[in-house]
Write an enzyme that holds these catalytic residues in place. Structure first.
Site, PDB file in Angstrom:
ATOM      1  N   ARG A 198     -11.735   2.440 -11.848  1.00  0.00           N
ATOM      2  CA  ARG A 198     -11.645   0.962 -11.323  1.00  0.00           C
ATOM      3  C   ARG A 198     -12.774   0.642 -10.138  1.00  0.00           C
ATOM      4  O   ARG A 198     -12.361   1.233  -9.357  1.00  0.00           O
ATOM      5  CB  ARG A 198     -10.411   0.274 -11.219  1.00  0.00           C
ATOM      6  CG  ARG A 198     -10.249  -0.966 -11.102  1.00  0.00           C
ATOM      7  CD  ARG A 198      -8.921  -1.719 -11.029  1.00  0.00           C
ATOM      8  NE  ARG A 198      -8.221  -1.389  -9.945  1.00  0.00           N
ATOM      9  CZ  ARG A 198      -6.826  -1.646  -9.866  1.00  0.00           C
ATOM     10  NH1 ARG A 198      -6.086  -2.142 -10.737  1.00  0.00           N
ATOM     11  NH2 ARG A 198      -6.275  -0.983  -8.921  1.00  0.00           N
ATOM     12  N   GLU A 229      -6.763  -9.511 -16.832  1.00  0.00           N
ATOM     13  CA  GLU A 229      -5.656  -9.735 -16.077  1.00  0.00           C
ATOM     14  C   GLU A 229      -5.707 -11.245 -15.790  1.00  0.00           C
ATOM     15  O   GLU A 229      -4.703 -11.751 -14.937  1.00  0.00           O
ATOM     16  CB  GLU A 229      -5.540  -9.036 -14.780  1.00  0.00           C
ATOM     17  CG  GLU A 229      -6.758  -8.753 -13.913  1.00  0.00           C
ATOM     18  CD  GLU A 229      -6.749  -7.639 -13.068  1.00  0.00           C
ATOM     19  OE1 GLU A 229      -5.601  -6.929 -12.541  1.00  0.00           O
ATOM     20  OE2 GLU A 229      -7.868  -6.930 -12.642  1.00  0.00           O
ATOM     21  N   HIS A 275       0.633  -1.253  -0.060  1.00  0.00           N
ATOM     22  CA  HIS A 275      -0.045   0.058   0.088  1.00  0.00           C
ATOM     23  C   HIS A 275       0.970   1.373   0.064  1.00  0.00           C
ATOM     24  O   HIS A 275       0.511   2.030  -0.803  1.00  0.00           O
ATOM     25  CB  HIS A 275      -0.971  -0.171   1.189  1.00  0.00           C
ATOM     26  CG  HIS A 275      -1.781  -1.258   1.206  1.00  0.00           C
ATOM     27  ND1 HIS A 275      -2.496  -1.587   2.420  1.00  0.00           N
ATOM     28  CD2 HIS A 275      -2.011  -2.229   0.322  1.00  0.00           C
ATOM     29  CE1 HIS A 275      -3.104  -2.837   2.415  1.00  0.00           C
ATOM     30  NE2 HIS A 275      -2.704  -3.183   1.040  1.00  0.00           N
ATOM     31  N   ASN A 311       0.336  -6.210 -14.993  1.00  0.00           N
ATOM     32  CA  ASN A 311       1.064  -6.689 -13.993  1.00  0.00           C
ATOM     33  C   ASN A 311       0.639  -8.005 -13.501  1.00  0.00           C
ATOM     34  O   ASN A 311       1.520  -9.036 -13.369  1.00  0.00           O
ATOM     35  CB  ASN A 311       1.132  -5.466 -12.902  1.00  0.00           C
ATOM     36  CG  ASN A 311       1.861  -4.396 -12.960  1.00  0.00           C
ATOM     37  OD1 ASN A 311       2.553  -4.308 -13.972  1.00  0.00           O
ATOM     38  ND2 ASN A 311       1.568  -3.216 -12.199  1.00  0.00           N
ATOM     39  N   ASP A 312      -0.686  -8.143 -13.287  1.00  0.00           N
ATOM     40  CA  ASP A 312      -1.110  -9.288 -12.928  1.00  0.00           C
ATOM     41  C   ASP A 312      -1.258 -10.448 -13.881  1.00  0.00           C
ATOM     42  O   ASP A 312      -0.973 -11.545 -13.604  1.00  0.00           O
ATOM     43  CB  ASP A 312      -2.556  -9.140 -12.267  1.00  0.00           C
ATOM     44  CG  ASP A 312      -2.741  -8.869 -10.552  1.00  0.00           C
ATOM     45  OD1 ASP A 312      -1.633  -9.061 -10.338  1.00  0.00           O
ATOM     46  OD2 ASP A 312      -3.859  -8.442 -10.394  1.00  0.00           O
ATOM     47  N   ARG A 316       4.988 -11.205  -8.175  1.00  0.00           N
ATOM     48  CA  ARG A 316       5.829 -10.016  -8.481  1.00  0.00           C
ATOM     49  C   ARG A 316       6.170  -9.330  -7.287  1.00  0.00           C
ATOM     50  O   ARG A 316       6.848  -8.473  -7.178  1.00  0.00           O
ATOM     51  CB  ARG A 316       5.079  -9.112  -9.346  1.00  0.00           C
ATOM     52  CG  ARG A 316       3.834  -8.585  -9.010  1.00  0.00           C
ATOM     53  CD  ARG A 316       2.797  -8.080 -10.179  1.00  0.00           C
ATOM     54  NE  ARG A 316       1.537  -7.830  -9.514  1.00  0.00           N
ATOM     55  CZ  ARG A 316       1.164  -6.652  -9.337  1.00  0.00           C
ATOM     56  NH1 ARG A 316       1.867  -5.694  -9.315  1.00  0.00           N
ATOM     57  NH2 ARG A 316      -0.182  -6.552  -9.285  1.00  0.00           N
ATOM     58  N   ARG A 334      -7.755   4.311  -9.359  1.00  0.00           N
ATOM     59  CA  ARG A 334      -7.856   3.181  -8.495  1.00  0.00           C
ATOM     60  C   ARG A 334      -8.636   3.383  -7.112  1.00  0.00           C
ATOM     61  O   ARG A 334      -8.161   4.425  -6.159  1.00  0.00           O
ATOM     62  CB  ARG A 334      -6.100   2.773  -7.858  1.00  0.00           C
ATOM     63  CG  ARG A 334      -5.407   2.240  -8.700  1.00  0.00           C
ATOM     64  CD  ARG A 334      -3.850   1.834  -8.188  1.00  0.00           C
ATOM     65  NE  ARG A 334      -3.175   1.383  -9.095  1.00  0.00           N
ATOM     66  CZ  ARG A 334      -2.050   2.231  -9.692  1.00  0.00           C
ATOM     67  NH1 ARG A 334      -1.813   3.408  -9.274  1.00  0.00           N
ATOM     68  NH2 ARG A 334      -1.310   1.715 -10.400  1.00  0.00           N
ATOM     69  N   CYS A 346      -2.742  -0.938 -18.743  1.00  0.00           N
ATOM     70  CA  CYS A 346      -2.522  -0.443 -17.419  1.00  0.00           C
ATOM     71  C   CYS A 346      -1.132  -1.278 -17.047  1.00  0.00           C
ATOM     72  O   CYS A 346      -1.520  -2.392 -16.788  1.00  0.00           O
ATOM     73  CB  CYS A 346      -3.391  -0.128 -16.579  1.00  0.00           C
ATOM     74  SG  CYS A 346      -4.962   0.701 -17.255  1.00  0.00           S
TER      75      CYS A 346
END
Length: 734
Positions: A488, A588, A345, A611-612, A622, A452, A659
């Site tokens: 999102r 993702e 976070h 990323n995912d 990751r 986000r 993204c």
């Protein structure tokens, strides 16, 4: 009294009180050598001449392990090593303790006797107490100039930690310890009973403070998760911990010196523990001990308002997102974490604030003191503590160079993002907090490709009310000033745990568990509240809603039905609605790769969460430094998967965005554009470098250059080399 005389007097007094024939002090130098600094009983000519390496002999073993040795027959120990210049072959019994400060070994204190004897626990305690005093002498620099070799002690030597880059950028500044070590100046007590009472009162106050924090429900605001505070509560009532501190006081220490001694002992003993659970518990204990020290010294368990230098670099074991926001942004130059991952976070927030971050810098807290010069390299993950002048000068020049480049990028802000052969590439920015919004204009972003929404929930003390959510979403749309914004929906669960969300299960593999869309569909009240706030905030404007971690197409149907229910509800009661409502999905999860045509038909737009998608395709976490960089993001396998998505989107004329971190790196961004993914969303700081590369690229030529290796199974390194060679030939900065 001169430092050498004071040290000589100390060893003489120890030898007398311990009835020992030998007492010696070895100090650890910056070159990793233990040098004999004072002795009674050994050959006095050996002082500043006798030396041992870390791990060599009994003294070296103690320094390397940070653990004491108590031996009745020292010469039979496998680590024993005879040094002829000292004349110590006569002595059999041996007691040596590390000289510790903040869990860091600065030397070794030794007593020896000719007779075979085992030293008692009380004698060991006394030695450790005196070692603390010697440690403070070393730390304050009193003994700095004594070495005949002219080598500094292990205090201010340059140290480089090789961590993991978590947020790009370079920061030069001075250390601000997030939980600074409290300096204990009063070491010995005059009234044991009074010190015991001080300790008891401080413990009582500390326990009440922890109970109050839990009962008020301000856990998230304080930056500590509730389970950590529950652990604090457990430690604060731990009888063994209290008894050890009381025993240290009965041996002559003040209450704060007793706390520090027990804390330092625990740090040293657990410094080599690799089990993550135990190390986390050590962090809990460390934080609690610091709170108790502050309670004893200042009467307050927290360190209060922080007086930051103009170039502060925060150094911490770990910290929460809200805690970072407590620091004034204009003085922050960087963040260094012993823990932390790209999805932590605090890292997400730091990245949004353009703060360089390096994580995984093990031991950096214990090696740092407030005010130390430090450099954090968020590009390589390196942390240079007390850097040498040439290193500092090199980095200062690097910062100036980056500043010049950023100025060049600013001149490109208003230029259209179009390749040299006329193909437009839309560059959007990622955001999640109010502090991000001014950067929409400053970066020249064409809009916000990923907002986000969960960050608002992660930094709040309680679940944000619908009114607060609506205000935030309206502010975002206002700041975008007509540019497109993609919100999102709530992506919590997995590593994004809300401390006030009590229904979160304890999962063995949370990344693959109850999170994002799965959680939202199981708890529709969360999603309905958020959707209602978004619909009201976007009244009279376009609203783009993106569903995270869609795994099966029927999840889109369920979410769409829920959203349309809220549209009907607001319409029935006369609320304003968006002029247009577009519902999209994040791709993702690899399962969707096998139903791309069905996906494109069901949604208004698609966004690739690279990323995912990458970590799921390669089964590589990751957040795990051992495997995070093991696989190549430009591997033909992954690029072919991305191209299949781009081709499906083109067939159905479905808008497509990517993204993820690879969008913000110029080399990878060129590869993506060559695949046909021409809308990219990235951090605001990345837009300038990516745009500069796009403007100079003949996309048709680059596409032709990578076509053959992409189709014929070359390695990712080959494709990377092709793009790099093209960039060098056309003066494109990567």
């Amino acid at each position: 009294m001169a430092p050498q005389q004071r040290l000589d007097r100390i060893v003489a007094q120890i030898a007398q009180s311990m009835v020992a024939e030998v007492c010696s002090v070895y100090a650890l130098r910056a070159d990793g050598v233990l040098e004999l600094y004072a002795t009674v009983g050994l050959n006095p000519k050996a002082v500043h001449q006798s030396q041992l390496r870390l791990g060599q002999g009994l003294v070296g073993t103690i320094a390397a392990s940070s653990r004491p040795l108590n031996l009745a027959e020292a010469q039979k120990h496998p680590a024993f090593e005879y040094l002829p210049e000292t004349g110590e072959e006569l002595y059999n019994s041996f007691l040596g303790v590390p000289i510790l400060r903040a869990g860091r070994t600065l030397g070794v204190l030794v007593v020896q006797n000719e007779a075979h004897r085992a030293y008692g626990d009380d004698e060991g305690e006394a030695m450790e107490t005196v070692a603390m005093v010697i440690g403070e002498m070393i730390a304050t620099g009193d003994l700095r100039s004594l070495s005949s070799a002219g080598v500094e002690l292990d205090l201010a030597k340059p140290v480089t930690h090789h961590g993991q880059p978590l947020s790009e950028g370079i920061g030069l500044g001075h250390v601000v310890l997030h939980e600074p070590r409290v300096v204990v100046t009063a070491m010995f007590n005059d009234d044991t009973q009074a010190e015991l009472e001080r300790l008891a009162a401080a413990l009582s106050s500390l326990r009440l403070t922890i109970d109050d924090m839990l009962s008020r429900g301000d856990v998230a605001f304080e930056g500590e998760h509730r389970d950590v505070l529950e652990t604090y509560r457990m430690f604060a009532h731990d009888k063994g911990w209290v008894q050890r501190m009381e025993e240290a006081i009965r041996n002559g220490l003040t209450a704060e010196a007793g706390v520090e001694k027990v804390q330092s002992d625990m740090r040293a003993r657990l410094s080599t523990v690799t089990d993550p659970y135990l190390r986390e518990r050590m962090s809990d204990f460390d934080d609690l001990a610091n709170r108790l020290l502050r309670q004893l010294i200042s009467g307050e368990p927290s360190h209060g308002a922080k007086s930051l230098p103009e170039d502060a670099i925060i150094v911490a074991r770990h910290m929460g997102a809200a805690e970072l926001l407590d620091y004034p942004r204009d003085r922050l130059r960087g963040l260094v974490l012993e823990e932390g991952a790209p999805t932590s976070h605090v890292v997400i927030v730091a990245r949004a604030m353009n703060i360089p971050v390096a994580g995984g810098a093990k031991g950096v807290v214990a090696m740092s003191d407030s005010g130390d010069a430090i450099i954090v390299d968020g590009l390589s993950g390196h942390v240079h503590l007390r850097p040498q002048p040439d290193v500092e000068a090199a980095y200062a020049e690097k910062v100036r160079f980056r500043a010049r480049r950023q100025e060049e990028y600013r001149t490109l802000r208003d230029r259209p993002s179009v390749t040299a052969d006329g193909h437009p590439v839309s560059l959007l920015m990622n955001a999640g907090l109010l502090v991000d919004l001014p950067q929409v204009e400053q970066s020249g972003a064409a809009g916000i490709g990923l907002f986000r929404t969960e960050l608002q929930f992660m930094i709040a003390a309680t679940f944000p009310r619908a009114e607060a959510q609506e205000r935030l979403y309206r502010s975002v749309l206002d700041a975008a000033a007509g540019r497109p914004v993609t919100f999102r929906t709530l992506d919590i669960g997995g590593d994004k745990v809300l401390p006030y969300f009590r229904n979160a299960p304890d999962e063995e593999n949370p990344a693959l568990g109850w999170r994002a869309m799965r959680l939202a569909l199981d708890r529709p009240g969360l999603l309905r509240t958020q959707v209602r706030a978004l619909l009201k905030a976007a009244s009279g404007r376009e609203l783009r809603l993106m569903l995270p971690m869609v795994t099966e197409l029927h999840e889109i149907d369920q979410a769409r039905a829920l959203i349309m229910r809220e549209v009907k509800h607001l319409s029935r009661f006369g609320h304003g609605l968006p002029l247009t409502l577009r519902i999209g999905a994040m791709l993702e999860v690899p399962s969707l790769l096998f139903d791309l045509d069905g996906l494109m038909e069901k949604v208004d737009f698609v966004s690739i969460g690279s990323n995912d998608l990458f970590q799921f395709m390669y089964a590589a976490d990751r957040g795990n430094s051992r495997v995070a960089d093991r696989f190549e993001t430009l591997s033909p396998t992954f690029l072919r998967a991305l191209k299949s998505i781009a081709d499906a989107a083109a067939r159905h004329e479905t808008p497509l965005t990517l993204c993820g971190e690879i969008a913000g790196r110029p080399l990878e961004a060129l590869a993506l554009a060559a695949l046909g993914i021409t809308t990219l969303s990235m951090s605001p700081a990345a837009i300038g470098p990516v745009k500069a590369a796009i403007l100079k690229t003949d996309m048709a030529a680059l596409r032709a250059a990578i076509a053959d290796p992409l189709e014929n199974g070359s390695t990712g390194a080959d494709i990377r080399d092709i793009i790099r060679e093209y960039a060098e030939a056309h003066a494109i900065a990567l």
